[in-house]
Design a protein around this motif. Structure first.
Motif, PDB file in Angstrom:
ATOM      1  N   LEU A 169       0.862  -1.268  -0.017  1.00  0.00           N
ATOM      2  CA  LEU A 169       0.175  -0.068   0.099  1.00  0.00           C
ATOM      3  C   LEU A 169       0.934   1.314   0.051  1.00  0.00           C
ATOM      4  O   LEU A 169       0.565   2.277  -0.720  1.00  0.00           O
ATOM      5  CB  LEU A 169      -0.984   0.021   1.201  1.00  0.00           C
ATOM      6  N   ASP A 170       1.964   1.177   0.843  1.00  0.00           N
ATOM      7  CA  ASP A 170       2.752   2.452   0.789  1.00  0.00           C
ATOM      8  C   ASP A 170       3.383   2.664  -0.562  1.00  0.00           C
ATOM      9  O   ASP A 170       3.488   3.777  -1.135  1.00  0.00           O
ATOM     10  CB  ASP A 170       3.935   2.173   1.792  1.00  0.00           C
ATOM     11  N   GLN A 171       3.888   1.483  -1.283  1.00  0.00           N
ATOM     12  CA  GLN A 171       4.378   1.797  -2.671  1.00  0.00           C
ATOM     13  C   GLN A 171       3.247   2.038  -3.608  1.00  0.00           C
ATOM     14  O   GLN A 171       3.397   3.117  -4.476  1.00  0.00           O
ATOM     15  CB  GLN A 171       5.048   0.425  -3.312  1.00  0.00           C
ATOM     16  N   TRP A 172       1.998   1.786  -3.638  1.00  0.00           N
ATOM     17  CA  TRP A 172       1.029   2.334  -4.465  1.00  0.00           C
ATOM     18  C   TRP A 172       0.712   3.606  -4.127  1.00  0.00           C
ATOM     19  O   TRP A 172       0.709   4.313  -5.395  1.00  0.00           O
ATOM     20  CB  TRP A 172      -0.221   1.041  -4.180  1.00  0.00           C
ATOM     21  N   LEU A 173       0.724   4.055  -3.101  1.00  0.00           N
ATOM     22  CA  LEU A 173       0.343   5.490  -2.869  1.00  0.00           C
ATOM     23  C   LEU A 173       1.351   6.506  -2.817  1.00  0.00           C
ATOM     24  O   LEU A 173       1.319   7.441  -2.577  1.00  0.00           O
ATOM     25  CB  LEU A 173      -0.355   5.585  -1.338  1.00  0.00           C
ATOM     26  N   HIS A 174       2.638   5.685  -3.010  1.00  0.00           N
ATOM     27  CA  HIS A 174       3.942   6.560  -2.849  1.00  0.00           C
ATOM     28  C   HIS A 174       4.384   7.314  -1.770  1.00  0.00           C
ATOM     29  O   HIS A 174       4.790   8.414  -1.619  1.00  0.00           O
ATOM     30  CB  HIS A 174       3.972   7.552  -4.234  1.00  0.00           C
ATOM     31  N   ILE A 175       3.947   6.462  -0.486  1.00  0.00           N
ATOM     32  CA  ILE A 175       4.169   7.103   0.641  1.00  0.00           C
ATOM     33  C   ILE A 175       5.954   6.727   1.074  1.00  0.00           C
ATOM     34  O   ILE A 175       6.371   5.454   1.094  1.00  0.00           O
ATOM     35  CB  ILE A 175       3.413   6.371   1.700  1.00  0.00           C
ATOM     36  N   ARG A 176       6.397   7.744   1.191  1.00  0.00           N
ATOM     37  CA  ARG A 176       7.894   7.656   1.570  1.00  0.00           C
ATOM     38  C   ARG A 176       8.206   7.366   3.049  1.00  0.00           C
ATOM     39  O   ARG A 176       9.040   6.748   3.345  1.00  0.00           O
ATOM     40  CB  ARG A 176       8.469   9.085   1.138  1.00  0.00           C
ATOM     41  N   ASP A 177       7.561   8.268   3.991  1.00  0.00           N
ATOM     42  CA  ASP A 177       8.137   8.172   5.441  1.00  0.00           C
ATOM     43  C   ASP A 177       6.814   7.340   6.132  1.00  0.00           C
ATOM     44  O   ASP A 177       5.767   7.799   6.665  1.00  0.00           O
ATOM     45  CB  ASP A 177       8.218   9.406   6.093  1.00  0.00           C
ATOM     46  N   ARG A 178       6.986   6.034   6.142  1.00  0.00           N
ATOM     47  CA  ARG A 178       5.980   5.213   6.672  1.00  0.00           C
ATOM     48  C   ARG A 178       5.960   5.329   8.183  1.00  0.00           C
ATOM     49  O   ARG A 178       4.892   5.176   8.864  1.00  0.00           O
ATOM     50  CB  ARG A 178       6.439   3.829   6.183  1.00  0.00           C
ATOM     51  N   GLN A 179       6.854   5.671   8.987  1.00  0.00           N
ATOM     52  CA  GLN A 179       6.652   5.677  10.399  1.00  0.00           C
ATOM     53  C   GLN A 179       5.901   7.085  10.823  1.00  0.00           C
ATOM     54  O   GLN A 179       5.044   6.742  11.816  1.00  0.00           O
ATOM     55  CB  GLN A 179       8.243   5.907  11.012  1.00  0.00           C
ATOM     56  N   SER A 180       5.916   8.067  10.154  1.00  0.00           N
ATOM     57  CA  SER A 180       5.304   9.149  10.424  1.00  0.00           C
ATOM     58  C   SER A 180       3.739   9.067   9.952  1.00  0.00           C
ATOM     59  O   SER A 180       3.108   9.826  10.509  1.00  0.00           O
ATOM     60  CB  SER A 180       5.907  10.661   9.784  1.00  0.00           C
ATOM     61  N   THR A 181       3.566   8.003   9.136  1.00  0.00           N
ATOM     62  CA  THR A 181       2.060   7.992   8.762  1.00  0.00           C
ATOM     63  C   THR A 181       1.425   6.534   9.231  1.00  0.00           C
ATOM     64  O   THR A 181       0.220   6.403   8.936  1.00  0.00           O
ATOM     65  CB  THR A 181       1.794   7.753   7.196  1.00  0.00           C
ATOM     66  N   ARG A 182       2.114   6.014  10.112  1.00  0.00           N
ATOM     67  CA  ARG A 182       1.636   4.511  10.719  1.00  0.00           C
ATOM     68  C   ARG A 182       0.403   4.638  11.376  1.00  0.00           C
ATOM     69  O   ARG A 182      -0.446   3.903  11.052  1.00  0.00           O
ATOM     70  CB  ARG A 182       2.786   3.999  11.666  1.00  0.00           C
ATOM     71  N   HIS A 183       0.204   5.559  12.135  1.00  0.00           N
ATOM     72  CA  HIS A 183      -1.127   5.853  12.933  1.00  0.00           C
ATOM     73  C   HIS A 183      -2.056   6.870  12.641  1.00  0.00           C
ATOM     74  O   HIS A 183      -2.584   7.395  13.300  1.00  0.00           O
ATOM     75  CB  HIS A 183      -0.625   5.859  14.414  1.00  0.00           C
ATOM     76  N   THR A 184      -1.729   7.401  11.191  1.00  0.00           N
ATOM     77  CA  THR A 184      -2.476   8.178  10.721  1.00  0.00           C
ATOM     78  C   THR A 184      -3.777   7.958  10.007  1.00  0.00           C
ATOM     79  O   THR A 184      -3.576   6.842   9.205  1.00  0.00           O
ATOM     80  CB  THR A 184      -1.647   9.137   9.636  1.00  0.00           C
ATOM     81  N   THR A 185      -5.080   8.491  10.380  1.00  0.00           N
ATOM     82  CA  THR A 185      -6.165   8.268   9.529  1.00  0.00           C
ATOM     83  C   THR A 185      -6.007   8.430   7.797  1.00  0.00           C
ATOM     84  O   THR A 185      -5.323   9.254   7.590  1.00  0.00           O
ATOM     85  CB  THR A 185      -7.608   8.644  10.200  1.00  0.00           C
ATOM     86  N   LEU A 186      -6.743   7.825   7.292  1.00  0.00           N
ATOM     87  CA  LEU A 186      -6.844   8.003   5.749  1.00  0.00           C
ATOM     88  C   LEU A 186      -7.157   9.592   5.758  1.00  0.00           C
ATOM     89  O   LEU A 186      -6.703  10.145   4.759  1.00  0.00           O
ATOM     90  CB  LEU A 186      -7.756   7.209   4.907  1.00  0.00           C
ATOM     91  N   ARG A 187      -8.153  10.041   6.291  1.00  0.00           N
ATOM     92  CA  ARG A 187      -8.522  11.449   6.178  1.00  0.00           C
ATOM     93  C   ARG A 187      -7.643  12.437   6.480  1.00  0.00           C
ATOM     94  O   ARG A 187      -7.057  13.102   5.490  1.00  0.00           O
ATOM     95  CB  ARG A 187      -9.661  11.791   7.052  1.00  0.00           C
ATOM     96  N   ALA A 188      -6.529  12.167   7.511  1.00  0.00           N
ATOM     97  CA  ALA A 188      -5.639  13.050   7.725  1.00  0.00           C
ATOM     98  C   ALA A 188      -4.393  12.599   6.645  1.00  0.00           C
ATOM     99  O   ALA A 188      -3.472  13.780   6.416  1.00  0.00           O
ATOM    100  CB  ALA A 188      -4.811  12.594   9.057  1.00  0.00           C
ATOM    101  N   LEU A 189      -4.007  11.599   6.222  1.00  0.00           N
ATOM    102  CA  LEU A 189      -3.218  11.169   5.229  1.00  0.00           C
ATOM    103  C   LEU A 189      -3.597  11.933   3.893  1.00  0.00           C
ATOM    104  O   LEU A 189      -2.563  12.385   3.390  1.00  0.00           O
ATOM    105  CB  LEU A 189      -3.214   9.740   4.862  1.00  0.00           C
ATOM    106  N   ALA A 190      -4.985  11.988   3.699  1.00  0.00           N
ATOM    107  CA  ALA A 190      -5.288  12.679   2.456  1.00  0.00           C
ATOM    108  C   ALA A 190      -4.975  14.292   2.459  1.00  0.00           C
ATOM    109  O   ALA A 190      -4.347  14.839   1.842  1.00  0.00           O
ATOM    110  CB  ALA A 190      -6.760  12.570   2.140  1.00  0.00           C
ATOM    111  N   ASP A 191      -5.073  14.739   3.760  1.00  0.00           N
ATOM    112  CA  ASP A 191      -4.807  16.110   3.813  1.00  0.00           C
ATOM    113  C   ASP A 191      -3.112  16.395   3.977  1.00  0.00           C
ATOM    114  O   ASP A 191      -2.965  17.392   3.237  1.00  0.00           O
ATOM    115  CB  ASP A 191      -5.383  16.584   5.491  1.00  0.00           C
ATOM    116  N   GLN A 192      -2.731  15.330   4.569  1.00  0.00           N
ATOM    117  CA  GLN A 192      -1.025  15.638   4.441  1.00  0.00           C
ATOM    118  C   GLN A 192      -0.501  15.686   2.970  1.00  0.00           C
ATOM    119  O   GLN A 192       0.351  16.475   2.624  1.00  0.00           O
ATOM    120  CB  GLN A 192      -0.483  14.573   5.151  1.00  0.00           C
TER     121      GLN A 192
END
Length: 137
Positions: A70-93
């Motif tokens: 999922l991280d690769q598919w969404l191009h998320i680079r910093d997995r640790q900072s997004t680990r406990h982030t909701t999808l809503r907050a991730l979209a905002d980020q």
């Protein structure tokens, strides 16, 4: 006040309380039914139940997809900072609509499943022969 007016007032209040109790009980039963339906859809793998309150690790666990996929598919680079982030907050980020992010996650899960379907192979049982150690009836 007369006793008759007090009795009528008390009866009306009791009827209102009973009506409110019945209404709340019906709402609770409906909420439980919706929850069970949503849970059954999620456990059956229906990706339409993904919500903006979920986190990527939760989605990965419920829908049986590796987190790093999922991280690769969404191009998320910093997995640790997004680990406990909701999808809503991730979209905002990442400055994107939450519905778009959820749609991408749904596509990722469907694609992963297509690429990783369990292969039955060419076992004896698949060819219509009894498994080893058993006799044909």
């Amino acid at each position: 006040m007369s006793a008759r007016i007090k009795l009528i007032g008390t009866g009306i209040l009791l009827c209102l309380a009973l009506g409110a109790t019945i209404f709340c009980a019906m709402q609770t039963v409906q909420a439980i039914q919706r929850f069970e339906e949503s849970r059954n859809l999620a456990t059956s793998g229906d990706v339409s139940t993904i919500g903006d309150w979920m986190t990527l690790p939760y989605v990965a666990r419920v829908y049986h997809v590796p987190e790093n996929y999922l991280d690769q598919w969404l191009h998320i680079r910093d997995r640790q900072s997004t680990r406990h982030t909701t999808l809503r907050a991730l979209a905002d980020q990442y400055n994107r609509p939450v519905d778009s992010l959820i749609h991408d996650i749904q596509r990722a899960i469907v694609t992963y499943r297509k690429q990783h379907t369990p292969h039955t192979g060419n076992t004896q049982h698949d060819k219509g022969q009894p498994p080893t150690g058993r006799k044909k009836p």
